[in-house]
Write a protein that holds these residues in place. Structure first.
Motif, PDB file in Angstrom:
ATOM      1  N   ARG A 134      18.897  41.853  34.358  1.00  0.00           N
ATOM      2  CA  ARG A 134      19.935  42.137  35.350  1.00  0.00           C
ATOM      3  C   ARG A 134      19.319  42.333  36.729  1.00  0.00           C
ATOM      4  O   ARG A 134      19.887  41.895  37.732  1.00  0.00           O
ATOM      5  CB  ARG A 134      20.700  43.395  34.933  1.00  0.00           C
ATOM      6  CG  ARG A 134      21.795  43.793  35.905  1.00  0.00           C
ATOM      7  CD  ARG A 134      22.621  44.949  35.381  1.00  0.00           C
ATOM      8  NE  ARG A 134      23.308  44.576  34.147  1.00  0.00           N
ATOM      9  CZ  ARG A 134      24.102  45.417  33.471  1.00  0.00           C
ATOM     10  NH1 ARG A 134      24.272  46.662  33.908  1.00  0.00           N
ATOM     11  NH2 ARG A 134      24.697  45.027  32.359  1.00  0.00           N
ATOM     12  N   THR A 135      18.165  42.998  36.793  1.00  0.00           N
ATOM     13  CA  THR A 135      17.514  43.204  38.098  1.00  0.00           C
ATOM     14  C   THR A 135      17.155  41.865  38.740  1.00  0.00           C
ATOM     15  O   THR A 135      17.355  41.655  39.943  1.00  0.00           O
ATOM     16  CB  THR A 135      16.233  44.043  37.920  1.00  0.00           C
ATOM     17  OG1 THR A 135      16.575  45.296  37.336  1.00  0.00           O
ATOM     18  CG2 THR A 135      15.534  44.257  39.251  1.00  0.00           C
ATOM     19  N   VAL A 139      18.406  40.289  42.366  1.00  0.00           N
ATOM     20  CA  VAL A 139      17.490  39.763  43.379  1.00  0.00           C
ATOM     21  C   VAL A 139      17.836  38.321  43.717  1.00  0.00           C
ATOM     22  O   VAL A 139      17.839  37.909  44.890  1.00  0.00           O
ATOM     23  CB  VAL A 139      16.026  39.874  42.887  1.00  0.00           C
ATOM     24  CG1 VAL A 139      15.092  39.149  43.839  1.00  0.00           C
ATOM     25  CG2 VAL A 139      15.628  41.337  42.757  1.00  0.00           C
ATOM     26  N   THR A 140      18.166  37.547  42.687  1.00  0.00           N
ATOM     27  CA  THR A 140      18.543  36.144  42.912  1.00  0.00           C
ATOM     28  C   THR A 140      19.813  36.044  43.747  1.00  0.00           C
ATOM     29  O   THR A 140      19.915  35.209  44.659  1.00  0.00           O
ATOM     30  CB  THR A 140      18.754  35.434  41.566  1.00  0.00           C
ATOM     31  OG1 THR A 140      17.546  35.512  40.801  1.00  0.00           O
ATOM     32  CG2 THR A 140      19.131  33.971  41.781  1.00  0.00           C
ATOM     33  N   LEU A 144      20.308  34.264  47.354  1.00  0.00           N
ATOM     34  CA  LEU A 144      21.325  33.259  47.649  1.00  0.00           C
ATOM     35  C   LEU A 144      22.148  33.644  48.861  1.00  0.00           C
ATOM     36  O   LEU A 144      22.516  32.787  49.683  1.00  0.00           O
ATOM     37  CB  LEU A 144      22.228  33.055  46.431  1.00  0.00           C
ATOM     38  CG  LEU A 144      21.565  32.379  45.219  1.00  0.00           C
ATOM     39  CD1 LEU A 144      22.528  32.356  44.040  1.00  0.00           C
ATOM     40  CD2 LEU A 144      21.121  30.971  45.569  1.00  0.00           C
ATOM     41  N   LEU A 145      22.438  34.927  48.992  1.00  0.00           N
ATOM     42  CA  LEU A 145      23.169  35.393  50.180  1.00  0.00           C
ATOM     43  C   LEU A 145      22.349  35.151  51.443  1.00  0.00           C
ATOM     44  O   LEU A 145      22.887  34.771  52.491  1.00  0.00           O
ATOM     45  CB  LEU A 145      23.515  36.875  50.034  1.00  0.00           C
ATOM     46  CG  LEU A 145      24.631  37.223  49.044  1.00  0.00           C
ATOM     47  CD1 LEU A 145      24.769  38.738  48.910  1.00  0.00           C
ATOM     48  CD2 LEU A 145      25.957  36.611  49.490  1.00  0.00           C
ATOM     49  N   ALA A 146      21.035  35.385  51.340  1.00  0.00           N
ATOM     50  CA  ALA A 146      20.169  35.136  52.498  1.00  0.00           C
ATOM     51  C   ALA A 146      20.169  33.655  52.869  1.00  0.00           C
ATOM     52  O   ALA A 146      20.213  33.292  54.047  1.00  0.00           O
ATOM     53  CB  ALA A 146      18.749  35.610  52.188  1.00  0.00           C
ATOM     54  N   VAL A 147      20.162  32.786  51.846  1.00  0.00           N
ATOM     55  CA  VAL A 147      20.220  31.341  52.104  1.00  0.00           C
ATOM     56  C   VAL A 147      21.551  30.981  52.759  1.00  0.00           C
ATOM     57  O   VAL A 147      21.607  30.140  53.675  1.00  0.00           O
ATOM     58  CB  VAL A 147      20.035  30.556  50.788  1.00  0.00           C
ATOM     59  CG1 VAL A 147      20.313  29.082  50.994  1.00  0.00           C
ATOM     60  CG2 VAL A 147      18.628  30.762  50.255  1.00  0.00           C
ATOM     61  N   ALA A 148      22.648  31.628  52.307  1.00  0.00           N
ATOM     62  CA  ALA A 148      23.955  31.371  52.897  1.00  0.00           C
ATOM     63  C   ALA A 148      23.977  31.759  54.376  1.00  0.00           C
ATOM     64  O   ALA A 148      24.542  31.039  55.217  1.00  0.00           O
ATOM     65  CB  ALA A 148      25.038  32.125  52.134  1.00  0.00           C
TER      66      ALA A 148
END
Length: 289
Positions: A134-135, A139-140, A144-148
C-alpha cells in the motif's frame, strides 16, 4: 505478480498507435524529406510507415507473439533514419510522431533509442515482480500527480506559444514582392516536380534552420488541410530549384493558379501568408473577368 515485460509491450503499443494516428491525421509526406526520401516516393513511404505503426500497435495490444520483435525492428529503423539525418547536419526536423512540432534531432534520436530499448525489453525479457504494498501504491500515486502537474505546465507553455503565433499575425499584412525576386507574376511557373498546374497551388521554400519558416509552416499546412495542394521545397534538398525559381531567401512563398504565378513574396507572418494567397486569388479572378 506484475509482468514488467507486459507493461513494456503495452507502453510500446500505445506509443506506436499514437505515432501512427498522428501521421494519419496530418497526411504530410514532406515529413520524410529530412530522411533523404525522393519526393515521388514520400506519399507511399508515409502510408507504409503509418500502416506498419498502427498494425504493430494493434498486434501488441492483442498479445500476438512476435509483435514486440516487429516493434524492435521499427525502432531500429527509426534510429537508423535519425542517425542519417543527424550525419547530414540536420539539427532540427519534424518526425510527425506526436504532432507536427519541429524538435531537436538529438532529442528525437535519444527518444528512438529509448523506444527501441523498451521494445527489445518487451520482446526478450521475462521479468515478474511482487505486487507492490500500500505504501508503494501511495508513492506511485503521488508520482503520477507530480507528472500531471508537469503536464499542465507543458500545456501552459504551449498556450504561451500560441499567443506568440497570434502576435505574429499582427505584423504587416503584405508580403514583400519584388520583380527581381522569384518567378515573374503572370508568367508560367518554372518546372517543378510535383506541381500539378491545375487550380490553386502553393509552393513554399524553406530551409532547415530558419526560425521564420517554423513559424510559417503551420499556416502552410492549414492551407493543405483545406484542400490546396502544397509543394514544400527545402534548400538543403533541392538547391537547384531555388536557383531556377530565383528564390532570394526563406521563407519564400509562391501562389500558383493553373500553372501561372499569381503572387509571390518573402513572408514574415501568418497574416502575410494569408494576404499573399488572397492577392493571388484576386488577381486571377480579375484576369478572367
Amino acid at each position: 505478480m506484475l509482468s514488467l515485460d507486459l507493461i513494456a509491450r503495452l507502453v510500446v503499443a500505445v506509443a506506436l498507435l499514437w505515432a501512427g494516428s498522428s501521421k494519419l491525421v496530418s497526411r504530410d509526406p514532406s515529413l520524410l524529406g529530412a530522411y533523404g526520401i525522393p519526393v515521388r516516393w514520400r506519399g507511399a513511404a508515409l502510408a507504409a510507415l503509418t500502416g506498419a505503426e498502427l498494425a504493430v500497435g494493434v498486434l501488441l495490444l492483442a498479445g500476438v507473439p512476435g509483435a514486440a520483435i516487429s516493434a524492435t525492428a521499427l525502432g531500429a529503423l527509426f534510429v537508423t533514419a535519425l542517425t542519417g539525418a543527424r550525419t547530414r547536419g540536420l539539427t532540427r526536423i519534424r518526425c510527425g510522431c506526436f504532432g507536427s512540432k519541429e524538435r531537436s534531432t538529438d532529442f528525437l534520436l535519444a527518444r528512438a533509442l529509448l523506444f527501441t530499448g523498451l521494445a527489445a525489453f518487451g520482446a526478450f525479457a521475462d521479468v515478474d515482480v511482487q505486487t507492490p504494498s500500500r505504501t508503494a501504491l501511495v508513492v506511485t500515486a503521488l508520482s503520477l500527480l507530480a507528472v500531471a502537474v508537469l503536464a499542465l505546465t507543458v500545456l501552459v507553455l504551449a498556450l504561451y506559444r500560441q499567443v506568440g503565433v497570434l502576435t505574429a499575425r499582427l505584423g504587416p499584412g503584405v508580403a514583400l514582392e519584388l520583380e527581381e525576386e522569384g518567378p515573374s507574376v503572370g508568367q508560367e511557373a518554372p518546372e517543378l516536380l510535383g506541381l500539378n498546374r491545375v487550380g490553386e497551388e502553393l509552393v513554399a521554400f524553406f530551409s532547415p534552420d530558419c526560425r521564420l519558416c517554423r513559424a510559417i509552416a503551420p499556416g502552410v499546412r492549414a492551407f493543405e488541410r483545406e484542400g490546396m495542394p502544397v509543394r514544400t521545397v527545402y534548400e538543403h534538398e533541392e538547391a537547384e530549384v531555388f536557383e531556377v525559381w530565383r528564390v532570394p531567401g526563406t521563407p519564400f512563398l509562391v501562389h500558383v493558379v493553373d500553372g501561372f504565378v499569381a503572387a509571390k513574396g518573402t513572408v514574415n507572418s501568418l497574416e502575410q501568408l494569408d494576404g499573399l494567397v488572397a492577392l493571388g486569388s484576386a488577381r486571377m479572378e480579375h484576369a478572367t473577368a
